[in-house]
Design a protein around this motif. Structure first.
Motif, short mmCIF file in Angstrom:
data_model
loop_
_atom_site.label_atom_id
_atom_site.label_comp_id
_atom_site.label_asym_id
_atom_site.label_seq_id
_atom_site.Cartn_x
_atom_site.Cartn_y
_atom_site.Cartn_z
N ASP A 45 1.14 -1.51 -0.22
CA ASP A 45 -0.40 -0.08 -0.10
C ASP A 45 0.77 0.76 -0.02
O ASP A 45 1.80 1.06 0.51
N ALA A 46 0.95 2.43 -1.07
CA ALA A 46 1.59 3.55 -0.97
C ALA A 46 1.11 4.32 -0.72
O ALA A 46 -0.08 4.69 -1.51
N PRO A 47 1.44 5.10 -0.76
CA PRO A 47 0.98 7.33 0.10
C PRO A 47 1.05 7.64 -1.82
O PRO A 47 1.78 7.08 -2.14
N LEU A 48 -0.04 7.95 -2.20
CA LEU A 48 -0.14 9.22 -2.68
C LEU A 48 -0.75 10.30 -2.61
O LEU A 48 -1.96 9.95 -1.80
N LEU A 49 -0.94 11.50 -3.15
CA LEU A 49 -1.67 13.31 -2.99
C LEU A 49 -3.15 12.44 -3.17
O LEU A 49 -3.34 11.52 -4.08
N GLU A 50 -4.26 13.20 -2.60
CA GLU A 50 -5.98 12.58 -3.43
C GLU A 50 -6.35 14.44 -3.43
O GLU A 50 -5.97 14.45 -3.45
N GLY A 51 -7.23 13.91 -4.20
CA GLY A 51 -7.78 14.60 -4.81
C GLY A 51 -7.36 15.39 -6.04
O GLY A 51 -6.58 15.05 -7.01
N LYS A 52 -7.28 17.19 -6.53
CA LYS A 52 -7.58 17.20 -7.52
C LYS A 52 -6.18 18.04 -7.49
O LYS A 52 -5.63 18.43 -6.00
N LYS A 53 -4.86 18.96 -8.00
CA LYS A 53 -4.11 19.37 -8.25
C LYS A 53 -4.21 20.97 -7.71
O LYS A 53 -5.59 21.10 -7.61
N LEU A 54 -3.56 20.82 -7.43
CA LEU A 54 -3.07 22.27 -6.25
C LEU A 54 -3.71 22.95 -7.24
O LEU A 54 -2.58 22.98 -8.22
N ALA A 55 -3.80 24.61 -6.46
CA ALA A 55 -3.97 25.77 -7.86
C ALA A 55 -2.57 26.82 -6.23
O ALA A 55 -2.70 26.68 -5.29
N LEU A 56 -1.74 27.20 -7.60
CA LEU A 56 -1.37 28.33 -7.30
C LEU A 56 -1.37 29.57 -8.24
O LEU A 56 -1.93 29.96 -9.44
N ILE A 57 -1.30 30.94 -7.16
CA ILE A 57 -2.46 32.24 -7.76
C ILE A 57 -1.05 32.23 -7.10
O ILE A 57 -0.82 33.30 -5.74
N SER A 58 -0.95 33.46 -8.49
CA SER A 58 -0.08 34.36 -7.86
C SER A 58 0.27 35.93 -8.13
O SER A 58 -1.24 36.01 -8.42
N ILE A 59 0.24 36.61 -7.35
CA ILE A 59 -0.11 38.32 -6.88
C ILE A 59 0.74 38.48 -7.67
O ILE A 59 1.93 38.81 -7.19
N LEU A 60 -0.19 39.19 -9.35
CA LEU A 60 0.97 39.63 -10.35
C LEU A 60 1.90 41.15 -9.08
O LEU A 60 0.68 41.73 -8.40
N ARG A 61 3.04 41.33 -9.75
CA ARG A 61 3.55 40.88 -10.90
C ARG A 61 4.57 40.41 -9.74
O ARG A 61 5.18 38.90 -10.08
#
Length: 191
Positions: A45-61
């Motif tokens: 049994d191997a661990p893996l990330l659950e759920g949707k891919k992460l979102a990175l939000i950059s405050i420009l610039r």
């Protein structure tokens, strides 16, 4: 990084390195599931990330300077941008752009901006993300001022802040002291 004569190239390199280290901290509590796999020797049994891919939000610039290091650790993350600038008279944020990934309600969302000064821009960006459905939000910055942390706690007490350093205070112009100057200008060589 704080030295005023640090070159643009060195500033960028150091920001990338520190953002990679901060990425480990901000993702420390990701949801992990188990999946049965077969190794060359046996099943496990191997661990893996659950759920949707992460979102990175950059405050420009300036937030863009943190993205490369974080994406090195999380290359499959979805990336969005919120364009804000601080009105020099009122120190209030003015939004000029927003493009974020879909399904933010099902993603951990990490907002990145090198400086948490007054906290007004970060609070405004998180307001936008919550309107877009984001619920699991983290804020990642290089430096923070106590005033910015207090503003974020007031506006978004549910959003953890991950920072490399908490500096002394803000000056009369809303800059972090001792700080490192304008991160965007130093990163892009525009000042």
């Amino acid at each position: 990084m704080r030295q005023k004569d640090t070159s643009t190239a060195s500033f960028r390199r150091l920001l990338r390195e520190i953002s990679l280290l901060l990425a480990y901290e901000v993702t420390r509590e990701l949801d992990i599931g188990m999946q049965r796999i077969e190794t060359p020797l046996c099943e496990m049994d191997a661990p893996l990330l659950e759920g949707k891919k992460l979102a990175l939000i950059s405050i420009l610039r300036a937030g863009n300077g943190l993205l490369d290091g974080i994406l090195e650790l999380i290359p499959a993350a979805r990336v969005g941008f919120i364009g804000l600038y601080r009105d020099p008279e009122t120190l209030q944020p003015v939004q000029y752009y927003s493009k974020v990934p879909r399904a933010l309600d099902a993603r951990m969302t990490i907002v990145v901006d090198p400086m948490l000064a007054t906290g007004n821009s970060s609070a405004a960006a998180i307001d936008v993300l919550k309107q877009e459905g984001a619920r699991n939000i983290r804020f990642l910055c290089l430096l923070a001022a106590p005033e910015g942390v207090a503003r974020m706690r007031e506006a978004h007490p549910d959003v953890p802040i991950v920072t490399a350093a908490l500096d002394e205070r803000l000056d009369d112009h809303g800059y972090i002291v001792p700080g490192l100057g304008d991160a965007g200008d130093r990163m892009f060589g525009t000042k």
